[in-house]
Design a protein around this motif. Structure first.
Motif, PDB file in Angstrom:
ATOM      1  N   GLY A 145       3.190 -22.612  47.959  1.00 37.59           N
ATOM      2  CA  GLY A 145       2.174 -23.634  47.689  1.00 37.59           C
ATOM      3  C   GLY A 145       2.743 -24.783  46.878  1.00 37.59           C
ATOM      4  O   GLY A 145       3.840 -24.695  46.318  1.00 37.59           O
ATOM      5  N   ASP A 146       2.018 -25.890  46.838  1.00 40.61           N
ATOM      6  CA  ASP A 146       2.378 -26.990  45.952  1.00 40.61           C
ATOM      7  C   ASP A 146       2.109 -26.563  44.517  1.00 40.61           C
ATOM      8  O   ASP A 146       1.348 -25.629  44.257  1.00 40.61           O
ATOM      9  CB  ASP A 146       1.535 -28.230  46.280  1.00 40.61           C
ATOM     10  N   TYR A 147       2.742 -27.281  43.577  1.00 40.52           N
ATOM     11  CA  TYR A 147       2.503 -26.931  42.187  1.00 40.52           C
ATOM     12  C   TYR A 147       1.102 -27.388  41.763  1.00 40.52           C
ATOM     13  O   TYR A 147       0.682 -28.514  42.059  1.00 40.52           O
ATOM     14  CB  TYR A 147       3.526 -27.552  41.244  1.00 40.52           C
ATOM     15  N   HIS A 148       0.401 -26.516  41.063  1.00 39.46           N
ATOM     16  CA  HIS A 148      -0.904 -26.862  40.506  1.00 39.46           C
ATOM     17  C   HIS A 148      -1.061 -26.209  39.145  1.00 39.46           C
ATOM     18  O   HIS A 148      -0.559 -25.107  38.908  1.00 39.46           O
ATOM     19  CB  HIS A 148      -2.043 -26.368  41.406  1.00 39.46           C
ATOM     20  N   LEU A 149      -1.789 -26.872  38.261  1.00 39.43           N
ATOM     21  CA  LEU A 149      -2.197 -26.252  37.009  1.00 39.43           C
ATOM     22  C   LEU A 149      -3.339 -25.279  37.283  1.00 39.43           C
ATOM     23  O   LEU A 149      -4.064 -25.433  38.275  1.00 39.43           O
ATOM     24  CB  LEU A 149      -2.671 -27.316  36.020  1.00 39.43           C
ATOM     25  N   PRO A 150      -3.520 -24.272  36.447  1.00 40.25           N
ATOM     26  CA  PRO A 150      -4.651 -23.351  36.628  1.00 40.25           C
ATOM     27  C   PRO A 150      -5.979 -24.110  36.642  1.00 40.25           C
ATOM     28  O   PRO A 150      -6.158 -25.066  35.872  1.00 40.25           O
ATOM     29  CB  PRO A 150      -4.547 -22.425  35.408  1.00 40.25           C
ATOM     30  N   TYR A 151      -6.869 -23.712  37.515  1.00 40.28           N
ATOM     31  CA  TYR A 151      -8.217 -24.297  37.641  1.00 40.28           C
ATOM     32  C   TYR A 151      -8.177 -25.768  38.096  1.00 40.28           C
ATOM     33  O   TYR A 151      -9.122 -26.515  37.858  1.00 40.28           O
ATOM     34  CB  TYR A 151      -8.988 -24.185  36.308  1.00 40.28           C
ATOM     35  N   PRO A 204      -9.902 -31.512  31.109  1.00 42.61           N
ATOM     36  CA  PRO A 204     -11.219 -30.883  30.969  1.00 42.61           C
ATOM     37  C   PRO A 204     -11.689 -30.827  29.523  1.00 42.61           C
ATOM     38  O   PRO A 204     -10.893 -30.753  28.584  1.00 42.61           O
ATOM     39  CB  PRO A 204     -10.991 -29.475  31.523  1.00 42.61           C
ATOM     40  N   SER A 205     -12.975 -30.839  29.355  1.00 44.28           N
ATOM     41  CA  SER A 205     -13.584 -30.663  28.034  1.00 44.28           C
ATOM     42  C   SER A 205     -13.885 -29.178  27.826  1.00 44.28           C
ATOM     43  O   SER A 205     -13.791 -28.368  28.762  1.00 44.28           O
ATOM     44  CB  SER A 205     -14.888 -31.458  27.950  1.00 44.28           C
ATOM     45  N   ILE A 206     -14.282 -28.835  26.619  1.00 44.06           N
ATOM     46  CA  ILE A 206     -14.691 -27.454  26.347  1.00 44.06           C
ATOM     47  C   ILE A 206     -15.880 -27.081  27.233  1.00 44.06           C
ATOM     48  O   ILE A 206     -15.957 -25.964  27.768  1.00 44.06           O
ATOM     49  CB  ILE A 206     -15.049 -27.284  24.860  1.00 44.06           C
ATOM     50  N   GLU A 207     -16.791 -28.013  27.428  1.00 45.34           N
ATOM     51  CA  GLU A 207     -17.968 -27.744  28.262  1.00 45.34           C
ATOM     52  C   GLU A 207     -17.567 -27.493  29.710  1.00 45.34           C
ATOM     53  O   GLU A 207     -18.142 -26.633  30.385  1.00 45.34           O
ATOM     54  CB  GLU A 207     -18.961 -28.893  28.165  1.00 45.34           C
ATOM     55  N   ASP A 208     -16.601 -28.263  30.214  1.00 40.40           N
ATOM     56  CA  ASP A 208     -16.099 -28.042  31.581  1.00 40.40           C
ATOM     57  C   ASP A 208     -15.568 -26.625  31.727  1.00 40.40           C
ATOM     58  O   ASP A 208     -15.857 -25.923  32.704  1.00 40.40           O
ATOM     59  CB  ASP A 208     -14.987 -29.040  31.916  1.00 40.40           C
ATOM     60  N   MET A 209     -14.787 -26.209  30.753  1.00 39.01           N
ATOM     61  CA  MET A 209     -14.170 -24.874  30.824  1.00 39.01           C
ATOM     62  C   MET A 209     -15.223 -23.787  30.615  1.00 39.01           C
ATOM     63  O   MET A 209     -15.157 -22.738  31.272  1.00 39.01           O
ATOM     64  CB  MET A 209     -13.063 -24.750  29.769  1.00 39.01           C
ATOM     65  N   ARG A 210     -16.185 -24.002  29.732  1.00 41.57           N
ATOM     66  CA  ARG A 210     -17.224 -23.005  29.504  1.00 41.57           C
ATOM     67  C   ARG A 210     -18.011 -22.742  30.793  1.00 41.57           C
ATOM     68  O   ARG A 210     -18.304 -21.590  31.140  1.00 41.57           O
ATOM     69  CB  ARG A 210     -18.158 -23.458  28.388  1.00 41.57           C
ATOM     70  N   LYS A 211     -18.343 -23.795  31.505  1.00 40.73           N
ATOM     71  CA  LYS A 211     -19.117 -23.652  32.743  1.00 40.73           C
ATOM     72  C   LYS A 211     -18.369 -22.794  33.758  1.00 40.73           C
ATOM     73  O   LYS A 211     -18.948 -21.879  34.372  1.00 40.73           O
ATOM     74  CB  LYS A 211     -19.409 -25.029  33.323  1.00 40.73           C
ATOM     75  N   VAL A 212     -17.071 -23.060  33.930  1.00 43.27           N
ATOM     76  CA  VAL A 212     -16.279 -22.353  34.942  1.00 43.27           C
ATOM     77  C   VAL A 212     -15.907 -20.939  34.493  1.00 43.27           C
ATOM     78  O   VAL A 212     -16.050 -19.972  35.244  1.00 43.27           O
ATOM     79  CB  VAL A 212     -15.005 -23.160  35.279  1.00 43.27           C
ATOM     80  N   ILE A 213     -15.427 -20.809  33.248  1.00 41.23           N
ATOM     81  CA  ILE A 213     -14.868 -19.532  32.771  1.00 41.23           C
ATOM     82  C   ILE A 213     -15.944 -18.559  32.288  1.00 41.23           C
ATOM     83  O   ILE A 213     -15.931 -17.373  32.639  1.00 41.23           O
ATOM     84  CB  ILE A 213     -13.848 -19.786  31.636  1.00 41.23           C
ATOM     85  N   CYS A 214     -16.865 -19.052  31.486  1.00 39.07           N
ATOM     86  CA  CYS A 214     -17.824 -18.161  30.831  1.00 39.07           C
ATOM     87  C   CYS A 214     -19.120 -17.972  31.629  1.00 39.07           C
ATOM     88  O   CYS A 214     -19.673 -16.861  31.664  1.00 39.07           O
ATOM     89  CB  CYS A 214     -18.157 -18.683  29.440  1.00 39.07           C
ATOM     90  N   ILE A 215     -19.583 -19.037  32.237  1.00 40.15           N
ATOM     91  CA  ILE A 215     -20.860 -18.933  32.965  1.00 40.15           C
ATOM     92  C   ILE A 215     -20.628 -18.471  34.403  1.00 40.15           C
ATOM     93  O   ILE A 215     -21.191 -17.465  34.848  1.00 40.15           O
ATOM     94  CB  ILE A 215     -21.610 -20.282  32.929  1.00 40.15           C
ATOM     95  N   GLN A 216     -19.765 -19.218  35.141  1.00 39.24           N
ATOM     96  CA  GLN A 216     -19.501 -18.840  36.538  1.00 39.24           C
ATOM     97  C   GLN A 216     -18.496 -17.698  36.651  1.00 39.24           C
ATOM     98  O   GLN A 216     -18.371 -17.085  37.704  1.00 39.24           O
ATOM     99  CB  GLN A 216     -18.989 -20.065  37.302  1.00 39.24           C
ATOM    100  N   LYS A 217     -17.773 -17.431  35.557  1.00 42.33           N
ATOM    101  CA  LYS A 217     -16.771 -16.357  35.500  1.00 42.33           C
ATOM    102  C   LYS A 217     -15.726 -16.492  36.616  1.00 42.33           C
ATOM    103  O   LYS A 217     -15.331 -15.506  37.248  1.00 42.33           O
ATOM    104  CB  LYS A 217     -17.447 -14.982  35.545  1.00 42.33           C
ATOM    105  N   ARG A 218     -15.291 -17.726  36.845  1.00 41.38           N
ATOM    106  CA  ARG A 218     -14.283 -17.991  37.860  1.00 41.38           C
ATOM    107  C   ARG A 218     -12.884 -17.769  37.281  1.00 41.38           C
ATOM    108  O   ARG A 218     -12.649 -17.889  36.079  1.00 41.38           O
ATOM    109  CB  ARG A 218     -14.409 -19.431  38.370  1.00 41.38           C
TER     110      ARG A 218
END
Length: 494
Positions: free
Chosen positions: A417-423, A431-445
């Protein structure tokens, strides 16, 4: 030597040693008891074995002058050699020299022979040496006469000690008129560190980060990296220098620390951290430029987790090491070495654990890492900061993301694959803390485990390890040591 022995006839062996060393060899008088005890014990136990450890001990611990070393060792070791060996023709040398038959009248450079145009004559060999003494490297150049060459075929006056003394012996006219460079010292006292930093020649800027710039520099021919902090980041600079100088921190998979210093040109102050230089740059840079093989992926992964396991491990003892958590592990804080392994760097946010008081040496910085790599418990502020293991769990979460970055660039079965950062596909580039909270903590992605990895057993197994690093419950994540053992087993199978 004969006069010293004669003058002290009738005295005990220990008294004779004392007089010989103090009067003849000008050793530091404070160390006499230790010197005498060491010599007597050494002769009794080892005699002809392991001679070179003795010359290093006297030269570096007991501060004997170079002139005295030859006589002291000759006096000590004379019972250890047969008459045949003492009369043997000189052959083979040491310290990089191959000494042939020596003829009388050999002229050498002599650093103390001011009235003789810095020249001495000998029937032996020429010697040049460099010794790390306190804050500076001292050069020594002189003649070594045949009677002082013990043993004749490999004079231990030519012995070297890594990072402390380097010696060169040779047998042609003025062959010792050279300046010897010692290997770059590591983890030295503060004054020595400052001496080193002030003699570094900066070459080019190789990187920039939130703390400042990183330069490639030269120190007596050695490549070094210089990380420059602005004065407003003094806390981070102090913290990182403090962590790097932790007892027993040194490890092949942790960036080698050399020196810390501040440089003031009258207008502004620069805060320097000097370390080993790795021309491949960070893992982030490397993966952007290159793909890796399956073997390369495993070597990267094993070396990174080995460094992390060493950080997390407490070493018990008077010179032990506290357990350390990094708290900002990411591909930009990992360097790629020439041999295909990695070294963990950037300890500005690290914390140490004092097991005797069960307290945490909390970093003074208010930053808690890089948002993209933050564990769920950091993002939602549920981490239990009273327990040190909580910080280790955070490092393991970030380690899983780094493994994903490496695996994404692994070329296996003709696919990579091409190089990508996580998420990269779930949050903005910054990303902001809110961006990460939505993906990691709420959606559990979590980052995607690619279907193509199923065709490569190593990639598929690495994917399983990543998933065990990403557990929402920190206590359920694998430990760095467990991951290290698992990857070592996988590498052996491969």
């Amino acid at each position: 030597m004969a006069e010293a022995s004669k003058a002290n006839s009738g005295k005990s062996g220990r008294d004779v040693w004392y007089m010989v060393i103090v009067l003849t060899f000008k050793c530091n008088e404070v160390n006499m008891v230790r010197v005498v005890s060491a010599v007597v014990a050494w002769v009794q136990e080892f005699c002809c074995r392991d001679m070179y450890c003795m010359v290093q001990a006297f030269a570096t611990i007991y501060k004997c002058q170079p002139q005295g070393m030859v006589g002291l060792l000759q006096f000590t070791l004379s019972p250890c050699y047969s008459k045949e060996e003492a009369r043997a023709p000189l052959g083979g040398g040491s310290a990089g020299a191959h000494l042939g038959t020596i003829h009388p009248g050999l002229k050498c450079f002599c650093i103390t022979c001011v009235n003789k145009n810095y020249t001495c004559e000998t029937d032996g060999i020429c010697l040049a040496s460099a010794t790390l003494s306190g804050e500076k490297v001292q050069q020594w150049k002189t003649c070594v006469h045949r009677r002082e060459m013990i043993p004749a075929r490999k004079p231990f006056v030519c012995a070297s000690s890594k990072h402390v003394t380097k010696t060169f012996c040779c047998d042609t006219h003025y062959c010792n008129n050279i300046d010897i460079q010692l290997p770059l010292p590591k983890g030295l006292p503060l004054l020595v560190q400052r001496t080193i930093a002030r003699t570094i020649v900066l070459q080019e800027i190789v990187g920039k980060g939130r703390y400042g710039e990183v330069w490639h520099g030269k120190w007596h021919g050695d490549d070094v990296a210089v990380k420059m902090f602005p004065s407003r980041e003094e806390r981070s600079w102090l913290r990182e220098a403090e962590i790097y100088q932790t007892s027993m921190l040194r490890h092949e998979n942790i960036l080698g620390f050399i020196a810390a210093d501040n440089k003031d040109d009258g207008m502004w102050t620069q805060l320097w951290l000097v370390s080993d230089y790795h021309e491949n740059g960070s893992l982030f840079d490397y993966l952007n430029r290159y793909t890796v093989t399956v073997d390369g992926m495993m070597q990267f992964a094993k070396s990174i987790v080995s460094g992390l396991a060493h950080l997390h491990m407490e070493i018990i003892g008077t010179k032990g090491k506290p357990a350390i958590a990094h708290r900002d592990l990411k591909s930009k804080n990992i360097l790629v070495r020439k041999n295909g392994t990695c070294a963990i760097a950037d300890f500005g946010l690290a914390v140490r654990h004092d097991s005797t008081t069960d307290t945490i040496d909390t970093s003074p910085s208010h930053r808690v890492g890089t948002k993209r790599y933050m564990a769920p418990e950091i993002i939602d502020d549920t981490i239990d900061k009273r327990h040190f293991d909580s910080f280790k769990f955070v490092d393991v979460y970030a380690l899983g993301l780094v493994f994903w970055e490496i695996a994404h660039r692994c070329s296996a079965r003709g696919f990579h694959g091409d190089y990508h950062l996580p998420y990269y596909d779930l949050v903005p580039s910054d990303p902001s803390i809110e961006d990460m909270r939505k993906v990691i903590c709420i959606q559990k992605r979590r980052p995607t485990i690619l279907n193509q990895w199923q065709s490569c057993p190593m990639l598929w197994k690495m994917g399983k390890i990543m998933q065990e690093c990403w557990c929402a419950n920190g206590a359920a994540r694998l430990t760095a040591l467990r991951i290290k053992k698992t990857i070592s087993q996988l590498s052996a199978q491969e």
